[in-house]
Design a protein around this motif. Structure first.
Motif, mmCIF file in Angstrom:
data_model
loop_
_atom_site.group_PDB
_atom_site.id
_atom_site.type_symbol
_atom_site.label_atom_id
_atom_site.label_comp_id
_atom_site.label_asym_id
_atom_site.label_seq_id
_atom_site.Cartn_x
_atom_site.Cartn_y
_atom_site.Cartn_z
ATOM 1 N N UNK A 153 0.969 -1.434 -0.142
ATOM 2 C CA UNK A 153 0.028 0.066 0.174
ATOM 3 C C UNK A 153 0.929 1.583 0.102
ATOM 4 N N UNK A 154 1.600 1.076 0.910
ATOM 5 C CA UNK A 154 3.103 2.467 0.777
ATOM 6 C C UNK A 154 3.346 2.694 -0.490
ATOM 7 N N UNK A 155 3.623 1.908 -1.119
ATOM 8 C CA UNK A 155 4.653 1.727 -2.708
ATOM 9 C C UNK A 155 3.677 2.700 -3.303
ATOM 10 N N UNK A 156 2.181 2.428 -3.526
ATOM 11 C CA UNK A 156 1.695 3.360 -4.006
ATOM 12 C C UNK A 156 1.047 4.305 -4.023
ATOM 13 N N UNK A 159 4.263 6.180 -4.597
ATOM 14 C CA UNK A 159 4.316 7.600 -6.220
ATOM 15 C C UNK A 159 3.749 8.495 -6.814
ATOM 16 N N UNK A 160 3.126 9.366 -5.596
ATOM 17 C CA UNK A 160 2.010 9.959 -5.866
ATOM 18 C C UNK A 160 3.132 11.321 -4.985
ATOM 19 N N UNK A 161 3.691 11.513 -3.560
ATOM 20 C CA UNK A 161 4.075 11.892 -2.689
ATOM 21 C C UNK A 161 4.569 13.578 -3.837
ATOM 22 N N UNK A 162 6.441 12.984 -4.681
ATOM 23 C CA UNK A 162 6.449 14.077 -5.277
ATOM 24 C C UNK A 162 4.901 14.995 -6.118
ATOM 25 N N UNK A 163 4.381 14.163 -6.571
ATOM 26 C CA UNK A 163 3.476 15.525 -7.437
ATOM 27 C C UNK A 163 2.389 16.127 -6.702
#
Length: 218
Positions: A153-156, A159-163
């Motif tokens: 779940x964390x990996x999903x 991948x969005x945090x920077x955005x």
């Protein structure tokens, strides 16, 4: 010392359906308290907690930063959403709660606008099937079943945090030693130029817990 939010309104029946604050929660609160003054100086306007559960963490942040911040929470568990609203009200923090997965409801509307992101994820290593089933069932199992290496779940979200992060934003992530904390930090730096550092850690029984803080390189 900043007081732990009042959770006296929640019952044992609530905790049968929603993750009860435990060592990982309190470790995160300690990390946030240590950063309290720098968080205030950064003058954040939007705070997002993903998987808010009882609402304890966002209420704590609300007691640090006050009413000038927009406090948003998401949770896949409808009862957790209700508990987060109750806890905000109990602690005089106006929390806006969305029943949804991770940051999906905001990834376009709030792109690069979120100043504080907090995630205490389901980090316990399980089978991928168990983690996927827990997310689909939208109940308390989704608070702990983390899939392979506890990172499914964390990996999903990673991948969005920077955005999502604003130029001066901070992301606080709780992780277990088995999640490979150095690997998480290295990957976020190599892939997204986000600098990560362990700001708090603690042993809790057989678990070794960490709080990692990420920010853009200045």
């Amino acid at each position: 010392m900043i007081p732990t939010p009042d959770l006296s309104h929640l019952s044992r029946d609530d905790y049968d359906q929603v993750y009860e604050p435990a060592e990982d929660t309190f470790l995160l609160l300690d990390a946030l308290e240590e950063d309290a003054e720098s968080l205030k100086r950064s003058k954040p306007t939007i705070c997002l907690e993903i998987g808010s559960g009882s609402g304890c963490v966002t209420s704590f942040i609300g007691n640090i930063l006050g009413p000038s911040v927009l406090y948003i929470c998401t949770d896949i568990n409808p009862h957790a959403c209700q508990c987060s609203r109750w806890t905000g009200k109990q602690n005089k923090v106006d929390i806006h709660v969305v029943n949804g997965s991770l940051a999906t409801p905001f990834k376009h509307r709030l792109a690069r606008k979120i100043d504080i992101i907090v995630f205490n994820p389901p980090y316990v290593p399980t089978s991928e099937e168990e983690a996927s089933g827990a997310q689909s069932s939208q109940d308390i199992d989704g608070a702990w079943a983390g899939g392979r290496d506890g990172m499914q779940i964390t990996n999903t979200l990673l991948n969005c945090i920077e955005k999502l992060l604003s130029p001066c934003g901070r992301f606080y992530l709780v992780a277990l030693k088995q999640n490979d904390v150095p690997g998480i930090i290295r990957r976020m730096h190599e892939a997204y130029c986000l600098k990560g550092e362990v700001v708090h850690q603690r042993r809790a029984g057989r678990e070794h817990l960490f709080v990692i803080r990420f920010a853009r390189e200045q």
